[in-house]
Design a protein around this motif. Structure first.
Motif, PDB file in Angstrom:
ATOM      1  N   ALA A  15       0.969  -1.055   0.053  1.00 37.14           N
ATOM      2  CA  ALA A  15       0.069  -0.458   0.330  1.00 37.14           C
ATOM      3  C   ALA A  15       0.277   0.973   0.102  1.00 37.14           C
ATOM      4  N   THR A  16       2.466   1.270   1.478  1.00 35.65           N
ATOM      5  CA  THR A  16       2.738   2.452   0.644  1.00 35.65           C
ATOM      6  C   THR A  16       3.159   2.387  -0.840  1.00 35.65           C
ATOM      7  N   VAL A  17       3.927   1.274  -1.407  1.00 34.20           N
ATOM      8  CA  VAL A  17       4.657   1.810  -2.954  1.00 34.20           C
ATOM      9  C   VAL A  17       3.394   2.404  -3.863  1.00 34.20           C
ATOM     10  N   GLY A  18       2.318   1.481  -3.665  1.00 33.72           N
ATOM     11  CA  GLY A  18       0.927   2.104  -4.131  1.00 33.72           C
ATOM     12  C   GLY A  18       0.942   3.098  -4.544  1.00 33.72           C
ATOM     13  N   TYR A  19       0.818   3.847  -3.427  1.00 33.56           N
ATOM     14  CA  TYR A  19      -0.124   5.326  -2.834  1.00 33.56           C
ATOM     15  C   TYR A  19       1.208   6.425  -3.153  1.00 33.56           C
ATOM     16  N   ARG A  20       2.922   5.471  -2.944  1.00 31.00           N
ATOM     17  CA  ARG A  20       3.803   6.714  -3.381  1.00 31.00           C
ATOM     18  C   ARG A  20       4.069   7.098  -4.042  1.00 31.00           C
ATOM     19  N   VAL A  21       3.358   5.975  -5.575  1.00 33.91           N
ATOM     20  CA  VAL A  21       3.708   5.819  -7.046  1.00 33.91           C
ATOM     21  C   VAL A  21       2.495   6.512  -7.298  1.00 33.91           C
ATOM     22  N   ALA A  22       1.407   6.429  -7.166  1.00 32.15           N
ATOM     23  CA  ALA A  22       0.535   7.117  -7.280  1.00 32.15           C
ATOM     24  C   ALA A  22       0.307   8.791  -7.394  1.00 32.15           C
ATOM     25  N   THR A  23       1.399   9.183  -6.163  1.00 25.84           N
ATOM     26  CA  THR A  23       0.796  10.878  -5.649  1.00 25.84           C
ATOM     27  C   THR A  23       2.280  10.992  -6.184  1.00 25.84           C
ATOM     28  N   PHE A  24       3.132  10.541  -7.267  1.00 29.14           N
ATOM     29  CA  PHE A  24       5.050  11.295  -7.303  1.00 29.14           C
ATOM     30  C   PHE A  24       4.708  12.451  -8.201  1.00 29.14           C
ATOM     31  N   ASN A  25       5.324  13.222  -7.698  1.00 26.68           N
ATOM     32  CA  ASN A  25       5.325  14.563  -7.807  1.00 26.68           C
ATOM     33  C   ASN A  25       5.979  14.409 -10.070  1.00 26.68           C
ATOM     34  N   ASP A  26       5.406  15.538 -10.255  1.00 22.79           N
ATOM     35  CA  ASP A  26       5.788  15.236 -11.834  1.00 22.79           C
ATOM     36  C   ASP A  26       7.003  16.597 -11.839  1.00 22.79           C
ATOM     37  N   CYS A  27       7.967  16.538 -12.328  1.00 26.76           N
ATOM     38  CA  CYS A  27       9.133  17.918 -12.518  1.00 26.76           C
ATOM     39  C   CYS A  27       8.605  17.874 -13.934  1.00 26.76           C
ATOM     40  N   ASN A  28       8.131  18.779 -14.142  1.00 29.01           N
ATOM     41  CA  ASN A  28       7.938  19.502 -15.519  1.00 29.01           C
ATOM     42  C   ASN A  28       9.333  19.951 -15.890  1.00 29.01           C
ATOM     43  N   GLU A  29       9.528  21.689 -15.329  1.00 31.86           N
ATOM     44  CA  GLU A  29      11.014  22.014 -15.337  1.00 31.86           C
ATOM     45  C   GLU A  29      12.167  20.997 -15.881  1.00 31.86           C
ATOM     46  N   ALA A  30      12.074  19.955 -14.797  1.00 38.66           N
ATOM     47  CA  ALA A  30      13.085  18.702 -14.636  1.00 38.66           C
ATOM     48  C   ALA A  30      12.937  18.269 -16.274  1.00 38.66           C
ATOM     49  N   ALA A  31      11.573  18.122 -16.562  1.00 35.55           N
ATOM     50  CA  ALA A  31      11.817  17.027 -17.884  1.00 35.55           C
ATOM     51  C   ALA A  31      11.905  18.324 -19.474  1.00 35.55           C
ATOM     52  N   ARG A  32      11.344  19.507 -19.441  1.00 37.43           N
ATOM     53  CA  ARG A  32      12.106  20.455 -20.394  1.00 37.43           C
ATOM     54  C   ARG A  32      13.817  20.617 -20.183  1.00 37.43           C
ATOM     55  N   GLU A  33      14.222  20.798 -19.202  1.00 37.02           N
ATOM     56  CA  GLU A  33      15.427  20.027 -19.734  1.00 37.02           C
ATOM     57  C   GLU A  33      15.611  19.843 -20.580  1.00 37.02           C
ATOM     58  N   LEU A  34      15.054  18.527 -19.748  1.00 40.58           N
ATOM     59  CA  LEU A  34      16.009  16.931 -20.421  1.00 40.58           C
ATOM     60  C   LEU A  34      15.814  16.621 -21.794  1.00 40.58           C
ATOM     61  N   HIS A  35      14.532  17.804 -22.306  1.00 37.58           N
ATOM     62  CA  HIS A  35      14.310  17.404 -23.617  1.00 37.58           C
ATOM     63  C   HIS A  35      15.336  18.528 -24.499  1.00 37.58           C
ATOM     64  N   GLU A  36      15.713  19.543 -23.890  1.00 33.96           N
ATOM     65  CA  GLU A  36      16.741  20.397 -24.287  1.00 33.96           C
ATOM     66  C   GLU A  36      18.366  19.602 -24.799  1.00 33.96           C
ATOM     67  N   GLN A  37      18.742  19.282 -24.083  1.00 33.96           N
ATOM     68  CA  GLN A  37      20.019  18.780 -23.902  1.00 33.96           C
ATOM     69  C   GLN A  37      19.713  17.540 -24.804  1.00 33.96           C
ATOM     70  N   ILE A  38      19.060  16.488 -24.966  1.00 35.45           N
ATOM     71  CA  ILE A  38      18.493  15.509 -26.170  1.00 35.45           C
ATOM     72  C   ILE A  38      18.841  15.831 -27.450  1.00 35.45           C
ATOM     73  N   LYS A  39      18.127  17.573 -27.783  1.00 38.45           N
ATOM     74  CA  LYS A  39      17.612  18.240 -28.587  1.00 38.45           C
ATOM     75  C   LYS A  39      19.031  18.407 -29.073  1.00 38.45           C
ATOM     76  N   GLU A  40      20.413  19.358 -27.825  1.00 41.48           N
ATOM     77  CA  GLU A  40      21.340  19.151 -28.545  1.00 41.48           C
ATOM     78  C   GLU A  40      22.706  18.425 -28.880  1.00 41.48           C
ATOM     79  N   ALA A  41      21.644  17.035 -27.814  1.00 39.76           N
ATOM     80  CA  ALA A  41      22.863  15.969 -28.298  1.00 39.76           C
ATOM     81  C   ALA A  41      22.639  15.594 -29.675  1.00 39.76           C
ATOM     82  N   LYS A  42      21.433  15.574 -29.845  1.00 41.40           N
ATOM     83  CA  LYS A  42      21.231  15.058 -31.322  1.00 41.40           C
ATOM     84  C   LYS A  42      21.417  15.795 -32.030  1.00 41.40           C
ATOM     85  N   GLU A  43      21.592  17.173 -32.641  1.00 41.98           N
ATOM     86  CA  GLU A  43      22.463  18.317 -32.930  1.00 41.98           C
ATOM     87  C   GLU A  43      23.601  18.132 -33.095  1.00 41.98           C
ATOM     88  N   ASP A  44      24.610  17.886 -31.754  1.00 41.39           N
ATOM     89  CA  ASP A  44      25.951  17.594 -31.834  1.00 41.39           C
ATOM     90  C   ASP A  44      26.013  16.535 -32.499  1.00 41.39           C
TER      91      ASP A  44
END
Length: 92
Positions: free
Chosen positions: A55-84
């Motif tokens: 129950a604890t693991v299920g609850y923590r997975v269900a309420t896991f916070n999304d990190c939108n800023e970190a996701a955007r930064e990761l997508h930018e790094q992926i684009k930069e790596a592809k361009e490189d």
């Protein structure tokens, strides 16, 4: 005292009390029903702990916070790596 030692102390005390009741080591003349109830207690505790953990693991997975800023930064790094890699001649 570390958390491990606290848990070991608690489990050992609980185990000692269980053994005293289940095997009537101190000859306390407890009714037979007490001993019959004491026998399956470790199994009940194990199942209860498993349910709590699940129950604890299920609850923590269900309420896991999304990190939108970190996701955007990761997508930018992926684009930069592809361009490189394109600049270095790797085709994608």
């Amino acid at each position: 005292m570390t958390k491990l030692l606290q848990w070991l102390l608690g489990v050992s005390l609980l185990g000692a009390v269980w053994a005293l009741v289940a095997f009537d080591l101190l000859e306390l003349s407890l009714p037979r029903t007490y001993r019959e109830v004491a026998w399956p207690i470790p199994l009940y505790l194990l199942v209860s702990f498993g349910c709590y953990s699940l129950a604890t693991v299920g609850y923590r997975v269900a309420t896991f916070n999304d990190c939108n800023e970190a996701a955007r930064e990761l997508h930018e790094q992926i684009k930069e790596a592809k361009e490189d890699l394109r600049k270095k001649g790797l085709k994608m």
